[in-house]
Motif scaffolding. Structure first.
Motif, mmCIF file in Angstrom:
data_model
loop_
_atom_site.group_PDB
_atom_site.id
_atom_site.type_symbol
_atom_site.label_atom_id
_atom_site.label_comp_id
_atom_site.label_asym_id
_atom_site.label_seq_id
_atom_site.Cartn_x
_atom_site.Cartn_y
_atom_site.Cartn_z
ATOM 1 N N LEU A 46 40.690 42.777 32.749
ATOM 2 C CA LEU A 46 41.953 42.123 32.410
ATOM 3 C C LEU A 46 42.452 42.475 31.011
ATOM 4 N N THR A 47 41.593 43.024 30.167
ATOM 5 C CA THR A 47 42.019 43.417 28.814
ATOM 6 C C THR A 47 42.143 44.920 28.673
ATOM 7 N N SER A 48 42.055 45.651 29.788
ATOM 8 C CA SER A 48 42.105 47.110 29.747
ATOM 9 C C SER A 48 43.519 47.668 29.877
ATOM 10 N N ALA A 49 44.502 46.795 30.141
ATOM 11 C CA ALA A 49 45.902 47.180 30.399
ATOM 12 C C ALA A 49 46.061 47.872 31.753
ATOM 13 N N LYS A 50 45.007 47.909 32.567
ATOM 14 C CA LYS A 50 45.115 48.506 33.888
ATOM 15 C C LYS A 50 45.528 47.477 34.939
ATOM 16 N N VAL A 51 45.344 46.191 34.617
ATOM 17 C CA VAL A 51 45.690 45.116 35.551
ATOM 18 C C VAL A 51 46.935 44.385 35.079
ATOM 19 N N VAL A 52 46.923 43.945 33.832
ATOM 20 C CA VAL A 52 48.059 43.250 33.226
ATOM 21 C C VAL A 52 48.216 43.793 31.805
ATOM 22 N N ARG A 53 49.460 43.883 31.321
ATOM 23 C CA ARG A 53 49.711 44.544 30.043
ATOM 24 C C ARG A 53 50.221 43.563 28.991
#
Length: 202
Positions: A46-53
């Motif tokens: 969730l903090t990788s910017a791959k799910v939500v930015r």
């Protein structure tokens, strides 16, 4: 989808209550160390910017009991610049929503939930979400979600803006081939699991 465990091999004709009983029993048997590792994995996703930015609005929830994730996960997501809305149980109607402002802003609510104490924004706040994380005991390849049976999310998710990703948060082995579906069930568009990440459905 993940292959079902041995206790799910005969589950094709199970009712929702039978599924709930079995999946909850499996969750209760999971050791604390495994739950911690899952929460770390979900936080990383969730903090990788791959799910939500950064800059987006995420409707989430505070995991309780054996649910995957942790309240610390919400802190990390918020620290990465994602605005987090949390649900508030309001009678028998759709969920109300308020902004998450840290663990000190939570108080006990119905069903053992932790709810935000900030200004209530109303059920329509769901429409500003860029993504909705939905608690689930299981989800199938068609997007049918198994909840705990109270119906709050099914009454709420119909309010979300068209095209909003509706993401069931489950463990890797809680994605199954088929779950019983009722007319009021709102289909998920994806599942989020600790090991497999974001899985698009159907």
């Amino acid at each position: 989808m993940a292959s079902p465990g041995s206790d799910l091999e005969e589950a094709r004709e199970w009712t929702k209550d039978q599924w709930r009983s079995t999946l909850l029993s499996r969750r209760r048997r999971l050791p604390a160390s495994a739950r911690f590792a899952e929460a770390v994995s979900l936080t990383r996703l969730l903090t990788s910017a791959k799910v939500v930015r950064r800059g987006q609005t995420l409707c989430a929830y505070v995991p309780i009991g054996s649910e995957p994730g942790s309240v610390q996960m919400l802190d990390e997501v918020a620290a990465h610049g994602v605005r987090v809305l949390l649900p508030i149980v309001a009678g028998q109607g759709p969920l109300d929503w308020a902004w998450y402002a840290g663990q000190e802003s939570l108080r006990p609510g119905p069903w053992g939930l932790l709810e935000p104490i900030g200004e209530r924004l109303g059920a329509a706040a769901l429409r500003i979400a860029d993504m909705v994380l939905v608690p689930a005991l299981g989800v199938d390849r068609a997007g049918v979600r198994l909840g705990r049976g109270a119906g709050y999310y099914d009454r709420s998710l119909v309010i979300a803006a068209p095209g909003t990703p509706l993401v069931a948060v489950v463990r890797d082995d809680e994605t199954v081939d088929r779950l019983p579906r009722e007319p009021h069930d709102v289909l998920m568009t994806a599942a989020l699991t600790p090991g497999r990440g974001l899985i698009q459905l159907p």
